[in-house]
Structure formats: C-alpha cells, structure tokens
Write an enzyme that holds these catalytic residues in place. Structure first.
Site, PDB file in Angstrom:
ATOM      1  N   LYS A 128       0.865  -1.194   0.000  1.00 14.65           N
ATOM      2  CA  LYS A 128       0.000   0.000   0.000  1.00 14.65           C
ATOM      3  C   LYS A 128       0.889   1.227   0.000  1.00 14.65           C
ATOM      4  CE  LYS A 128      -4.412   1.058   0.219  1.00 14.65           C
ATOM      5  NZ  LYS A 128      -5.591   0.257  -0.176  1.00 14.65           N
ATOM      6  N   ASP A 168      -7.035   4.338  -4.442  1.00 15.55           N
ATOM      7  CA  ASP A 168      -7.684   4.238  -3.129  1.00 15.55           C
ATOM      8  C   ASP A 168      -8.253   5.637  -2.899  1.00 15.55           C
ATOM      9  OD1 ASP A 168      -7.723   2.209  -0.628  1.00 15.55           O
ATOM     10  OD2 ASP A 168      -7.482   4.210   0.189  1.00 15.55           O
TER      11      ASP A 168
HETATM   12  P1  NDP Z   1     -12.841   7.945  -2.812  1.00 14.57           P
HETATM   13  O1  NDP Z   1     -11.748   8.932  -2.656  1.00 14.57           O
HETATM   14  O2  NDP Z   1     -13.414   7.726  -4.164  1.00 14.57           O
HETATM   15  O3  NDP Z   1     -14.032   8.278  -1.826  1.00 14.57           O
HETATM   16  C1  NDP Z   1     -13.826   8.370  -0.451  1.00 14.57           C
HETATM   17  C2  NDP Z   1     -15.115   8.737   0.220  1.00 14.57           C
HETATM   18  O4  NDP Z   1     -14.956   8.571   1.609  1.00 14.57           O
HETATM   19  C3  NDP Z   1     -15.501  10.186  -0.013  1.00 14.57           C
HETATM   20  O5  NDP Z   1     -16.888  10.309  -0.001  1.00 14.57           O
HETATM   21  C4  NDP Z   1     -14.869  10.867   1.183  1.00 14.57           C
HETATM   22  O6  NDP Z   1     -15.503  12.082   1.549  1.00 14.57           O
HETATM   23  C5  NDP Z   1     -15.108   9.841   2.265  1.00 14.57           C
HETATM   24  N1  NDP Z   1     -14.050  10.010   3.272  1.00 14.57           N
HETATM   25  C6  NDP Z   1     -12.718   9.869   3.103  1.00 14.57           C
HETATM   26  N2  NDP Z   1     -12.054  10.144   4.225  1.00 14.57           N
HETATM   27  C7  NDP Z   1     -12.981  10.483   5.112  1.00 14.57           C
HETATM   28  C8  NDP Z   1     -12.936  10.872   6.463  1.00 14.57           C
HETATM   29  N3  NDP Z   1     -11.745  10.990   7.113  1.00 14.57           N
HETATM   30  N4  NDP Z   1     -14.124  11.106   7.092  1.00 14.57           N
HETATM   31  C9  NDP Z   1     -15.304  10.977   6.424  1.00 14.57           C
HETATM   32  N5  NDP Z   1     -15.407  10.618   5.131  1.00 14.57           N
HETATM   33  C10 NDP Z   1     -14.283  10.386   4.508  1.00 14.57           C
HETATM   34  O7  NDP Z   1     -12.244   6.581  -2.217  1.00 14.57           O
HETATM   35  P2  NDP Z   1     -12.750   5.085  -2.435  1.00 14.57           P
HETATM   36  O8  NDP Z   1     -14.223   5.052  -2.630  1.00 14.57           O
HETATM   37  O9  NDP Z   1     -11.847   4.456  -3.426  1.00 14.57           O
HETATM   38  O10 NDP Z   1     -12.389   4.432  -1.029  1.00 14.57           O
HETATM   39  C11 NDP Z   1     -13.320   4.357   0.054  1.00 14.57           C
HETATM   40  C12 NDP Z   1     -12.873   3.261   1.008  1.00 14.57           C
HETATM   41  O11 NDP Z   1     -12.840   2.003   0.316  1.00 14.57           O
HETATM   42  C13 NDP Z   1     -11.484   3.425   1.623  1.00 14.57           C
HETATM   43  O12 NDP Z   1     -11.506   2.889   2.924  1.00 14.57           O
HETATM   44  C14 NDP Z   1     -10.615   2.547   0.736  1.00 14.57           C
HETATM   45  O13 NDP Z   1      -9.456   2.128   1.401  1.00 14.57           O
HETATM   46  C15 NDP Z   1     -11.575   1.391   0.490  1.00 14.57           C
HETATM   47  N6  NDP Z   1     -11.306   0.553  -0.669  1.00 14.57           N
HETATM   48  C16 NDP Z   1     -11.181   1.087  -1.916  1.00 14.57           C
HETATM   49  C17 NDP Z   1     -10.973   0.253  -2.990  1.00 14.57           C
HETATM   50  C18 NDP Z   1     -10.938   0.763  -4.385  1.00 14.57           C
HETATM   51  O14 NDP Z   1     -10.874  -0.053  -5.307  1.00 14.57           O
HETATM   52  N7  NDP Z   1     -11.001   2.049  -4.627  1.00 14.57           N
HETATM   53  C19 NDP Z   1     -10.810  -1.198  -2.831  1.00 14.57           C
HETATM   54  C20 NDP Z   1     -11.045  -1.659  -1.483  1.00 14.57           C
HETATM   55  C21 NDP Z   1     -11.260  -0.803  -0.457  1.00 14.57           C
HETATM   56  P3  NDP Z   1     -14.672  13.470   1.371  1.00 14.57           P
HETATM   57  O15 NDP Z   1     -14.647  13.704  -0.109  1.00 14.57           O
HETATM   58  O16 NDP Z   1     -15.485  14.457   2.129  1.00 14.57           O
HETATM   59  O17 NDP Z   1     -13.319  13.255   1.959  1.00 14.57           O
HETATM   60  O1  2IT Z   2      -7.916  -1.492  -0.565  1.00 14.83           O
HETATM   61  C1  2IT Z   2      -7.875  -2.007  -1.694  1.00 14.83           C
HETATM   62  O2  2IT Z   2      -8.032  -3.219  -1.864  1.00 14.83           O
HETATM   63  C2  2IT Z   2      -7.650  -1.121  -2.842  1.00 14.83           C
HETATM   64  N1  2IT Z   2      -7.572   0.097  -2.664  1.00 14.83           N
HETATM   65  C3  2IT Z   2      -7.513  -1.697  -4.219  1.00 14.83           C
HETATM   66  C4  2IT Z   2      -6.118  -2.216  -4.430  1.00 14.83           C
HETATM   67  C5  2IT Z   2      -5.798  -2.641  -5.846  1.00 14.83           C
HETATM   68  O3  2IT Z   2      -4.620  -2.939  -6.050  1.00 14.83           O
HETATM   69  O4  2IT Z   2      -6.671  -2.712  -6.708  1.00 14.83           O
END
Ligand code: NDP
Ligand code: 2IT
Length: 448
Positions: A128, A168
């Site tokens: 990561k 992420d």
């Molecule tokens: P994005 O940046 O697309 O969206 C993040 C969302 O979470 C936004 O709505 C953001 O709001 C909110 N957020 C982030 N930080 C905070 C905080 N400190 N407090 C409140 N809200 C918060 O990210 P993703 O959708 O890609 O990721 C969301 C989650 O999913 C994370 O935990 C990530 O690790 C996990 N994840 C992502 C994967 C992927 O493929 N993208 C895979 C597996 C897990 P704001 O804009 O106001 O900050």
């Molecule tokens: O938390 C996660 O699994 C991710 N942000 C996706 C990682 C990836 O390599 O697709």
C-alpha cells in the site's frame, strides 16, 4: 512455545518497536486475535516465525514529494510505499492521497491487503502507499504536477513483476493516468501492468471501476442468502460517496434494494426516493462537488451536516468511506433498528467495539478484507489482461468478479467452521483462510 504466549510476544514487540501507529496496531490485533486455532494446528508456523515475519514489512519507503502550486509556491508532501509481503506475488495494493495519511495508516492498509489479496486466490502479494496530499480543491495542473513528482521517486520501486499500485481514497482514473504517463516517460516503457485502475480506453479492465462496490454488494447478498434474505425491497444506507460507495449504491439498486442515504466528510444526504446514482456521479465525478450539492439538485433529498447515515432505520448498512467511521454509538443505533447485515466496502470502517456489538446481536458482519476484495481481485484480472494484451468484455469480467466473491464468501464460512467457530464468524474465517494461504507459501520459500 505456547501459542497464546507467542502471539502476545509478537504484539508486545510491535507496540515497542512501532509506537504511535494506532491503526496498524488495531489491524494487527484484529488478525492476531483470530490466529490461535490456526497456530495450534500448525505449530511449524510458530517455530519458523511466520507471524513475526508477517507483521514486519519486507520494505518500507518514505520519500519527499516536492511540487509547485498554481501560485508558484513550493510545497513538500510526504510519500509512502509499504511493500509488505511478496509471498504470493508482486506487492499489490492502492495509493491513498489524503491529508490524514501517515506511516501507521499506510501500514494498516498494507497489512490488511496481505490477507485480502490471499483470500482472492490470485497471485498477488500485499502492499500500500500514498501521500499526505489533499487533491480536493486542487486544480488539474496541480494534481498532475504532484503525481509526476510522486512517480519520479516511486518509479524505481515499482514494476509489473515487482510492485503494482492502484487507486484508493483520492486516487482515481485521473491520478492513475498522470502517474502512468510519468512512469512511461521516465522508463521509456509502455508497461501496461505497472498500475491498475487505468481507464478502459487504454489498457484498463472493464468493471474495475465498479468492482469494489459491486463486490461488496455481492458479498452482502451471499451473507443474506444464508438466512433466506436478499436486497429486494430492503432499505440500505451507504457511507461515503466516492468510487466504492457509488458502485455499491448502483448494484444495491440493481438487486432491488433502495439506498436512502450516502455521505461525505461534511455530512450526509437522505433521499427517500432512493439515491439517483447518475446525479451522484455527476456531482462527485464531473463537478467534483460536496455531497450537499446532490440535495440542492434533488427536491426529495435533504442534507444534514450533523449525525451519520447509521442513525436512519435500515436493513443493510454498507460503510464505504474510511477507517473507524462506524463507532459504538452507530452500531447501537443500527442494532436497535434491526439491521440484518453490515458489509465493509471500506477498509476497517467499523471500530472493534462496533464489530463486537454486531456479533453479540447476531448481525451478519462482513469484514473489509473479505467484503471489499472484489476491487483488488479485478485489479489482478486487469494484470492478467495486460500480460496477455487482451481486453475482456464487461460481462465476462463481472462474471469472474461475482464468482470470486462467492468463493471468498464460502471460504470464510468453511474456514470459520473448520477452526471451531460458527460459519457466521466471517472475521475468524477471513483471517484464518487468508493467513493459511500466505503462511503456506512463506514456509515453502524458506526464511526470507
Ligand atoms: P474515494 O476517494 O473515491 O471516496 C472516499 C469517500 O470517503 C468520499 O466520499 C470521502 O468524503 C469519504 N471520506 C474519506 N475520508 C474520510 C474521512 N476521514 N471522514 C469521512 N469521510 C471520509 O475513495 P474510495 O471510494 O476508493 O475508497 C473508500 C474506502 O474504500 C477506503 O476505505 C478505501 O481504502 C476502500 N477501498 C477502496 C478500494 C478501491 O478499489 N477504490 C478497494 C477496497 C477498499 P470526502 O470527499 O469528504 O473526503
Ligand atoms: O484497498 C484495496 O483493496 C484497494 N484500494 C484496491 C487495491 C488494488 O490494487 O486494486
């Protein structure tokens, strides 16, 4: 050595050597608290220091990321890449750009990624990275210059056979594009498989953008089916409104559920008509606006800056924002309102206390390393397509994703039962199943 004493010793060493890394400690505690039955059956893993080795990253990098903002001022961000485990394949895991990013957060995410990636059954190790850079409010030019500076350092550590980053929080298709462009320029190689999450138009995988959210819903659907339920006619709340949340909402609706709320860090919107995903995408992905803008564009919706989505009555909750966002108070409200299932789209969004309350109340609980594994699994499918210089159809890729999620789900249940838990103990099942696959490979590869 006695297994419990061994686990306690590893814990004590981490607390001593890595003080202040609260999220990393939390993630390690959650995994280690499941491992006693596995280590009792496999004492050789104790003798060869597997747990101790797994808790220490193979390599951790921090680096300076200097860039120039639109006013000509020099800024200095801090970059990270944690190459945690290569037992099962090249390091694999996303990059997070958010002001909260620090070593403990990147290590927690990298540690979780080891077991998540193992659960997918694909040939990917765990890693990561990220930076304490806040893309929100920055111009495209600033984001581009930041990504170029970040990759100018990172390029020497990554590669399609070595370490393969993806997105992420704060890193989506735009950032992946800028990162890829700089890697290509420095190395003079069009190495498609060095990053995943690329746009479909140039070497990305169909369904990768959708995969994490869709996969989380598939996982929840599998959990619900064990009790004769489904999404049809159910009220759903989702936290966040980024990549994972948007696609979780889309798939919940496709399965007949009604998502009545979603959020960002400024508050949440309620829309009893069901969240309009096209409008949400327009607000977040085109306008890059706050979630409140959704309520301004939709007469049936209202915005609240106070409270959380979990205070609303619902059958299914999908936390898709960030770590430790769903706490004891939220869990109490959800249980009181009769929630059936909680599946973590985000990484570690539920606090340990909240998870304990769900277990005590018999609420189906899918931990992130299982429930959100569809994203990284589809990244591995993207690597596979890049290696073969192919591009599959959306349907073919989504069908592979659905199969993987079903297998992850059944693997959790079977492993939990095999190691003395109830099949509903997805935390136990995910931790042991992921651990065993990595431990087996580490044993075969010697003390490295
Ligand atoms: P994005 O940046 O697309 O969206 C993040 C969302 O979470 C936004 O709505 C953001 O709001 C909110 N957020 C982030 N930080 C905070 C905080 N400190 N407090 C409140 N809200 C918060 O990210 P993703 O959708 O890609 O990721 C969301 C989650 O999913 C994370 O935990 C990530 O690790 C996990 N994840 C992502 C994967 C992927 O493929 N993208 C895979 C597996 C897990 P704001 O804009 O106001 O900050
Ligand atoms: O938390 C996660 O699994 C991710 N942000 C996706 C990682 C990836 O390599 O697709």
């Amino acid at each position: 050595m006695n297994v419990r004493a061994h686990i306690d010793a590893v814990h004590a060493q981490i607390r001593r050597r890595d003080p202040g890394e609260a999220e990393f400690h939390q993630a390690v505690t959650e995994v280690l608290s499941s491992l006693a039955p596995a280590l009792e059956r496999h004492p050789e893993y104790v003798d060869t220091g597997i747990v101790e080795r797994l808790c220490e990253p193979e390599r951790q990098l921090t680096f300076r990321v200097p860039w120039v903002d639109d006013d000509g001022a020099v800024r200095v961000s801090r970059g990270f890449r944690i190459e945690f485990s290569s037992a099962l394949g090249p390091y694999k895991g996303g990059l997070r750009f958010h002001p909260s990013v620090n070593l403990g957060i990147v290590k927690f995410l990298g540690f979780e990624q080891i077991f998540k990636n193992a659960l997918t059954g694909m040939a990917i190790g765990g890693g990561k990275g990220g930076a304490d850079f806040a893309p929100r409010g920055r111009s495209d030019g600033e984001v581009m210059r930041f990504c170029q500076s970040f990759m100018t350092e990172l390029h020497r550590h990554v590669g399609e056979q070595t370490d393969v980053p993806a997105g992420d929080i704060g890193v989506g298709a735009r950032e992946i594009g800028y990162l890829f462009g700089q890697y290509k320029r420095i190395t003079n190689r069009f190495e498609a498989g060095v990053l995943t999450g690329k746009p479909v138009a140039w070497c990305g995988s169909p369904a990768r953008a959708e995969a994490t959210g869709y996969g989380t819903v598939y996982f929840a659907q599998e959990m619900l089916a064990t009790r004769g339920h489904g999404f049809d006619g159910r009220r759903v709340v989702v936290s966040g409104c980024g990549n994972v949340a948007i696609h979780a909402i889309e798939k919940s609706h496709a399965l007949g559920g009604r998502v009545v709320a979603c959020s960002d860090s400024s508050g949440y919107v309620v829309d009893e008509d069901g969240i309009d995903v096209e409008l949400l995408k327009e607000v977040k992905e085109v306008r890059r606006a706050r979630v409140a803008a959704y309520a301004q564009s939709k007469p049936t919706a209202r915005f609240s800056a106070r409270g959380t989505v979990y205070g609303l009555p619902c059958d299914i909750a999908l936390p898709c924002a960030t770590q430790n966002e769903l706490d004891r108070e939220d869990a109490v409200a959800l249980v009181k309102n009769g929630v059936l299932a909680v599946a973590e789209g985000a990484n570690m969004p539920c606090t340990p206390e909240a998870v304990r309350l769900f277990h005590e109340a018999g609420v189906l609980f899918g931990p992130g390393k299982a429930a959100n594994a569809g994203g990284v699994a589809t990244s591995a499918l993207e690597m596979q397509q890049n290696a073969a210089r192919e591009q599959w159809s959306f349907e073919q890729t989504e069908s592979r994703l659905a199969d993987i999620m079903r297998t992850v789900h059944s693997q959790c249940r079977e492993t939990a039962e095999d190691y003395g838990g109830t099949p509903d103990d997805y935390v136990l099942g995910a931790n042991i199943a992921g651990f065993l696959r990595v431990a087996d490979a580490m044993s075969a590869q010697g003390v490295v």
